[in-house]
Write an enzyme that holds these catalytic residues in place. Structure first.
Site, short mmCIF file in Angstrom:
data_model
loop_
_atom_site.label_atom_id
_atom_site.label_comp_id
_atom_site.label_asym_id
_atom_site.label_seq_id
_atom_site.Cartn_x
_atom_site.Cartn_y
_atom_site.Cartn_z
N TYR A 1 0.69 9.55 11.87
CA TYR A 1 0.10 9.23 13.17
C TYR A 1 0.62 10.12 14.30
CZ TYR A 1 -1.93 4.95 11.21
OH TYR A 1 -2.65 4.03 10.48
N LYS B 1 7.30 4.63 -0.71
CA LYS B 1 6.68 5.11 -1.94
C LYS B 1 7.46 6.36 -2.37
CE LYS B 1 3.25 4.83 -4.94
NZ LYS B 1 3.11 3.76 -5.90
N ASP C 1 2.57 -0.30 -2.64
CA ASP C 1 1.45 -0.94 -3.34
C ASP C 1 1.86 -2.33 -3.85
OD1 ASP C 1 3.21 0.51 -4.87
OD2 ASP C 1 1.72 1.34 -6.25
N ASP D 1 1.32 -0.17 9.65
CA ASP D 1 0.06 -0.48 10.33
C ASP D 1 -0.84 -1.28 9.39
OD1 ASP D 1 -1.89 -0.45 12.24
OD2 ASP D 1 -2.65 1.54 11.71
N ASP E 1 -1.73 -5.70 9.40
CA ASP E 1 -3.06 -6.32 9.50
C ASP E 1 -3.27 -7.27 8.33
OD1 ASP E 1 -3.65 -4.81 11.77
OD2 ASP E 1 -5.71 -4.43 11.12
#
Ligand code: ATP
Length: 343
Positions: free
Chosen positions: A124, A169, A202, A226, A230
């Site tokens: 980002y 990850k 994951d 992010d 959500d």
């Protein structure tokens, strides 16, 4: 102490949520004797139409003159507003709590977790370009960025259930996630009282659905945070209830997780709780920063009043299965503040 609070009402449902939140703030002023000076500051799509810029200099000047900012969602110009403000004020910690609430459908009954997301680095950062038919983006992760977000998460865990899970990850992104994981492990050594573990992103996405109650504090990098936050918001009943904080060492901005919801804007039916709980996070931060017990009480009162209004269930907005207006739910929560304080 008098607190100067910048208020960005934003676009879409933002101004409606702000009106409801102001009811709660003024009740807190009456009941606790809190001294708040609310200063309106413009930003977002509507501001762009009127002034030619989504984030005027005047707004930045106002923010710099205040103790904190409460912000509604903005529309298409969100990246020009909040992403710029995060960089400008170095608001490196994005803190997003997700908690089961009464009368709100939640995947499990006992969820109480916080996602601590690094807020200034990663993909980002916006370092992207096109070259000979390829699109390239740079994933910037620094030791300093990892260290300060990890420390923030461990400090927060000390005030909660003392569990931190670092999500990454590193088995695939060995260098960037590797640095994040290594730094979290090093910081963990300074906090022997905290139970520390790691999880691949994951697996974490899956476990947020499968076993959400196991999580206390999740610390992660910007993009993963992010997405996971959500997901976590939905797991406990939806975006209309989800508050967030953007925290730096000197300044902080508090805002709902969601966008400006153009599909329901102007109807007066948005859930104001995401912004009202953002105000609760703001008072908690002000209390820690200025050692002010009154702010801590304000924060607790807001949270308890939200729980009270939800339990009672008399004024619920349509996303919660009711038919109340935004302002009616705001007034009900304000009423509960009075009820709790002066039974
Ligand atoms: P963005 O991309 O800026 O996050 P979006 O358009 O993808 O925005 P939101 O604006 O966050 O998404 O809205 C997603 C859905 O959630 C919409 O259907 C919206 O009506 C609903 N929603 C969001 N906030 C609220 C709220 N406070 N009360 C009720 N519904 C809401």
């Amino acid at each position: 102490m008098r607190y100067r609070i910048a208020l960005i009402r934003g676009d879409g449902i933002g101004p409606e949520q702000a009106e409801a939140t102001l009811l709660v703030l003024s009740r807190l002023e009456e009941i606790l004797g809190l001294d708040l000076e609310i200063v309106d500051a413009k930003a977002g799509d509507e501001c762009m139409r009127k002034t030619g810029t989504p984030l005027p200099e005047e707004t930045i000047r106002i923010l710099k003159s205040t103790h904190a900012c409460l912000k509604g969602p903005v529309g298409e110009t969100a990246a020009d507003v909040i992403v710029r403000l995060r960089q400008m004020f170095d608001l490196y910690a994005n803190v997003r709590p997700a908690r089961s609430l009464p009368n709100v459908p939640s995947l499990k009954p006992n969820i109480d977790l916080v996602i601590v997301r690094e807020n200034t680095e990663d993909l980002y950062k916006g370092y992207e370009w096109e070259l000979d038919g390829a699109a390239i983006g740079i994933r910037l992760i620094t030791r300093r960025g990892c260290e300060r977000i990890a420390r923030y998460a461990f400090e927060l865990a000390r005030r909660r259930r003392r569990k931190v899970i670092a999500v990454h990850k590193a088995n695939v992104m060995r260098i960037t996630c590797g640095l994040f994981a290594r730094t979290c492990r090093e910081v963990a050594k300074e906090y022997p009282d905290i139970i520390y573990s790691e999880m691949y992103v994951d697996a974490a996405a899956m476990d947020l659905i499968r076993r959400p109650e196991q999580f206390d504090v999740i610390v992660t990098t910007n993009v993963f945070g992010d997405i996971l936050s959500d997901e976590a918001a939905q797991v406990v009943g939806g975006l209309g209830l989800a508050p967030a904080a953007n925290i730096g060492d000197e300044y902080a901005i508090f805002e709902p997780v969601h966008g400006c919801a153009p599909d329901i804007a102007g109807k007066g039916i948005a859930n104001p709780i995401s912004m009202i709980l953002s105000a609760a996070l703001m008072f908690e931060w002000l209390s820690a920063k200025h050692g002010d017990e009154k702010c801590l009480e304000a924060s607790r009162l807001i949270s308890d009043a939200v729980v009270g209004a939800l339990e009672e269930g008399r004024a619920l907005t349509p996303d919660l299965g009711g038919n109340a207006k935004t302002i009616e739910l705001g007034a009900r929560i304000a009423g509960f503040i009075e009820k709790i304080k002066r039974p």
